[in-house]
Scaffold this active site. Structure first.
Site, PDB file in Angstrom:
ATOM      1  N   TYR A 112       1.032  -1.314  -0.256  1.00  6.83           N
ATOM      2  CA  TYR A 112       0.356   0.085   0.187  1.00  6.83           C
ATOM      3  C   TYR A 112       0.600   1.241  -0.012  1.00  6.83           C
ATOM      4  O   TYR A 112       0.361   2.287  -0.515  1.00  6.83           O
ATOM      5  CB  TYR A 112      -0.741  -0.134   1.229  1.00  6.83           C
ATOM      6  N   GLU A 140       0.881   7.452  -0.902  1.00  9.85           N
ATOM      7  CA  GLU A 140       1.322   7.119   1.037  1.00  9.85           C
ATOM      8  C   GLU A 140       0.831   8.219   1.810  1.00  9.85           C
ATOM      9  O   GLU A 140      -0.407   9.034   1.261  1.00  9.85           O
ATOM     10  CB  GLU A 140       2.815   7.654   0.987  1.00  9.85           C
ATOM     11  N   PRO A 141       0.264   7.832   3.008  1.00  8.79           N
ATOM     12  CA  PRO A 141      -0.146   8.239   3.765  1.00  8.79           C
ATOM     13  C   PRO A 141      -0.547  10.091   3.864  1.00  8.79           C
ATOM     14  O   PRO A 141      -1.245  11.179   4.236  1.00  8.79           O
ATOM     15  CB  PRO A 141       0.450   8.313   5.481  1.00  8.79           C
ATOM     16  N   SER A 144      -2.135  11.757  -1.095  1.00  6.82           N
ATOM     17  CA  SER A 144      -3.129  10.750  -1.636  1.00  6.82           C
ATOM     18  C   SER A 144      -4.299  11.530  -1.865  1.00  6.82           C
ATOM     19  O   SER A 144      -4.563  12.814  -1.667  1.00  6.82           O
ATOM     20  CB  SER A 144      -3.201   9.494  -0.698  1.00  6.82           C
ATOM     21  N   ARG A 147     -11.311  11.455   0.339  1.00 12.44           N
ATOM     22  CA  ARG A 147     -12.580  11.582  -0.600  1.00 12.44           C
ATOM     23  C   ARG A 147     -12.965  12.525  -0.160  1.00 12.44           C
ATOM     24  O   ARG A 147     -13.731  13.494  -0.953  1.00 12.44           O
ATOM     25  CB  ARG A 147     -12.433   9.827  -0.136  1.00 12.44           C
ATOM     26  N   GLU A 181     -10.985   3.470  -2.322  1.00 10.78           N
ATOM     27  CA  GLU A 181     -11.491   3.455  -1.552  1.00 10.78           C
ATOM     28  C   GLU A 181     -12.239   5.120  -1.609  1.00 10.78           C
ATOM     29  O   GLU A 181     -12.239   5.568  -0.338  1.00 10.78           O
ATOM     30  CB  GLU A 181     -12.023   2.699  -0.027  1.00 10.78           C
ATOM     31  N   ASP A 222     -16.837  -1.610  -2.159  1.00  5.58           N
ATOM     32  CA  ASP A 222     -17.879  -2.639  -2.160  1.00  5.58           C
ATOM     33  C   ASP A 222     -19.793  -1.537  -2.083  1.00  5.58           C
ATOM     34  O   ASP A 222     -20.443  -2.881  -1.197  1.00  5.58           O
ATOM     35  CB  ASP A 222     -18.080  -3.932  -1.596  1.00  5.58           C
ATOM     36  N   ARG A 227     -21.765   1.089  -6.285  1.00  7.52           N
ATOM     37  CA  ARG A 227     -20.538   0.540  -6.699  1.00  7.52           C
ATOM     38  C   ARG A 227     -20.963   0.149  -8.162  1.00  7.52           C
ATOM     39  O   ARG A 227     -19.877  -0.795  -9.798  1.00  7.52           O
ATOM     40  CB  ARG A 227     -20.727  -1.897  -6.261  1.00  7.52           C
ATOM     41  N   GLU A 281      -8.593  -6.869  -2.011  1.00  8.66           N
ATOM     42  CA  GLU A 281      -9.358  -7.301  -0.664  1.00  8.66           C
ATOM     43  C   GLU A 281     -10.161  -8.638  -1.083  1.00  8.66           C
ATOM     44  O   GLU A 281     -11.276  -8.493  -0.789  1.00  8.66           O
ATOM     45  CB  GLU A 281      -9.137  -6.278   0.281  1.00  8.66           C
ATOM     46  N   TYR A 313      -6.981 -10.643   2.392  1.00  5.27           N
ATOM     47  CA  TYR A 313      -6.381  -9.547   3.091  1.00  5.27           C
ATOM     48  C   TYR A 313      -6.644  -9.745   4.882  1.00  5.27           C
ATOM     49  O   TYR A 313      -7.115 -10.598   5.471  1.00  5.27           O
ATOM     50  CB  TYR A 313      -6.938  -7.904   3.388  1.00  5.27           C
TER      51      TYR A 313
END
Length: 566
Positions: A112, A140-141, A144, A147, A181, A222, A227, A281, A313
């Site tokens: 990740y 990376e943290p 990114s 959202r 996500e 999901d 979706r 995952e 996962y």
């Protein structure tokens, strides 16, 4: 921290193994090593293929990202400059875990976050020699696409492309995820255009650099409400479409079945999907140990014609209890019951595959992303799905243009730790038109300079205030340690920066031609950290507001008579 003698011996053995592996590498032949030991995986229509053998490739993998907690035994890792651990740059970890990957019979890892400042040769070669590929998230943290406040700017672009630069030389890099996500429910569908812009630009970057055509895709949630639209959105639009699509799927729990878990419905939904789709995952943990009975279905005859496998996962046991192994205080690996179940499930997989030659002869290969219609609010409403992601996506970040702002603007901002940008944006944008730096993924509106760094965008708006208020040369409207006058703006010679200056003048003229709206009330910025900001605002703030639009004429006059370029 104190370590037991077992821990010391383990660390020493890991170092010896790493040194041995490193010494075995011939720097002049490293590319030959990777190209000979493992063939790149390519995307052909809806399938993955081994580029050398032409056999279809199914991901049989595991998510692999250690945490500070799981590796607390290793003081060198704890002293890392990042807040995450890059397992592909730590031979003491990847060489320790490699035998367990082989026991699981995995052929793919998902990592990740990687540290682009470190060397990955030892781990990538060891994985390649064991026939293991890697899927890498570009983020990376700290860099990114968020959202809730999505942005596609030069900082994130440079992070993503730096990962490509560092990892593209390894033949066992299967692909890159441009997001994970980012849209995870109906409240943030407007973030998806920014991820799609990232996919477009990273793919273009790979092409421009003449790198191997490494696929770039997306890892989706999901969420039932989004979706269907998400799946369509990331494959519509031709060149902006993703190369593959992963879904983090946790619908199958315990001893469920193909018919009752939701897997049958998802398989029918993706039956004619134009790009490879797989589980990025899987592994619901409502029942532990996890029996992983879904593996036989994922790789069985009903699903393997649609799905290209999946990634369990996750390798490391953490507080969320999804682990296959537990790392003790000495760094030793202990297999959990989940490990044994997944090992047995993976060893019994025999997915239905079709060779590349036969697949190209199949008429279904003609399915193209060009034929997929992008979802919109109307189509989403027909399926009772909220969807507010515009088909218009953000522009490609241009670092040179943003750097030119630092040359042509009279007022610049130098960010300091603890300085609150938002308060100053709120104030500046109450005085001037900030549409050139704003973004709106729902309406598909993106300002010309919306991809610049926060300090560059704030400099632009403060510079507008500078001219709007008819300030004397050298005095910026916000006096603080962070805002300063840019003497270089009076003498611009760079051709591209001169073009940027001219463009700014055009925008000013356009603003002048618009009808002047009602004057906004002047609101002073809130001081969340007065010790850092200490703004000294103009005392004649009321009279300065009236220059919000008419001040552009003063600006043009100042350009002519003071030879100041804006």
């Amino acid at each position: 921290m104190k370590m037991s003698w077992r821990g010391i011996l383990f660390v020493l053995s890991s170092i010896v193994s790493a040194v041995t592996a490193i010494s075995a590498l011939n720097r002049n032949s490293v590319f030959d090593i990777y190209s000979d030991s493992i063939a790149p995986i390519e995307v052909v229509g809806r399938k993955f293929y081994n580029s050398r053998t032409g056999n279809q490739f199914f991901l049989r993998g595991v998510a692999y990202q250690p945490t500070i907690a799981s590796e607390s035994w290793n003081p060198e890792i704890l002293n890392s400059e990042t807040n995450y651990i890059d397992p592909l740059a730590e031979p003491s970890l990847c060489l320790r875990d490699l035998p367990f990957f082989e026991k699981l019979d995995v052929n793919t890892l998902r990592v990740y976050s990687i540290d682009t400042r470190k060397n990955h040769d030892v781990c990538m070669e060891a994985l390649a020699n064991s026939g293991i590929y890697v899927l890498i998230d570009l983020s990376e943290p700290n860099h990114s696409i968020e959202r809730n406040r999505p942005s596609w700017d030069i900082s994130i672009f440079e992070r993503y492309t730096s990962v490509v630069d560092v990892m593209q030389k390894y033949s066992n890099v299967l692909g890159f995820f441009a997001g994970n996500e980012v849209t995870n429910d109906e409240t943030n569908t407007n973030a998806s255009p920014f991820v799609k812009a990232a996919i477009r630009d990273v793919k273009q970057y790979i092409q421009e650099k003449s790198y191997r055509q490494i696929p770039v895709g997306y890892s989706s949630s999901d969420d039932a409400t989004t979706r269907d639209s998400l799946a369509k959105y990331f494959v519509c639009g031709g060149e902006t479409a993703a190369d593959f699509y992963g879904i983090n799927m946790y619908e199958w729990c315990g001893y469920s079945s193909y018919a009752t878990s939701g897997y049958r419905e998802r398989t029918l939904e993706f039956a004619n999907y134009p790009i490879p789709v797989f589980f990025s995952e899987f592994g619901c943990n409502s029942v532990r140990p996890r029996p992983f009975t879904e593996v036989s279905a994922i790789f069985g005859p009903k699903m393997s014609q649609v799905w290209s496998g999946g990634l369990a996962y996750m390798y490391f046991e953490e507080e969320n209890e999804y682990g296959l192994v537990k790392i003790d205080e000495t760094g030793s690996v202990h297999e959990l019951e989940d490990f044994k179940y997944l090992q047995n499930a993976y060893r019994n997989t025999s997915p239905y595959g079709i060779t590349k030659e036969k697949y190209l002869q199949d008429i279904s290969f003609a399915i193209s992303t060009q034929s997929v219609e992008c979802p919109n609010e109307v189509s989403a409403a027909n399926t009772h799905t909220p969807w507010k992601a515009n088909v218009e996506i953000p522009p490609s970040p241009n670092a040179k243009i943003c750097q030119c702002l630092e040359q042509v603007l009279p007022c610049l901002v130098s960010p300091l730790n603890g300085w609150n940008f938002q308060d100053h944006f709120d104030y500046a944008c109450s005085q001037v038109d900030c549409s050139d730096i704003t973004t709106d993924g729902e309406k598909g509106i993106y300002g010309e300079f919306s991809y610049c760094l926060p300090e560059q965008k704030l400099s632009l708006e403060i510079s507008k205030m500078y001219h709007m208020r008819n300030h004397p040369t050298g005095v910026c409207p916000m006096s603080s340690n962070n805002v300063y006058y840019n003497a270089q703006s009076m003498n611009i010679t760079d051709p591209m920066c001169i073009e940027v200056s001219h463009r700014l003048q055009e925008l000013q003229k356009a603003a002048d031609s618009r009808k002047t709206p009602a004057v906004k009330k002047l609101v002073k910025p809130k001081m969340k950290n007065a010790s850092h900001t200490k703004l000294l605002l103009d005392t004649d703030s009321g009279s300065s507001v009236k220059f919000k639009y008419s001040g552009y004429a003063i600006l043009l006059i100042s350009i002519i008579f003071a030879t100041m370029v804006f």
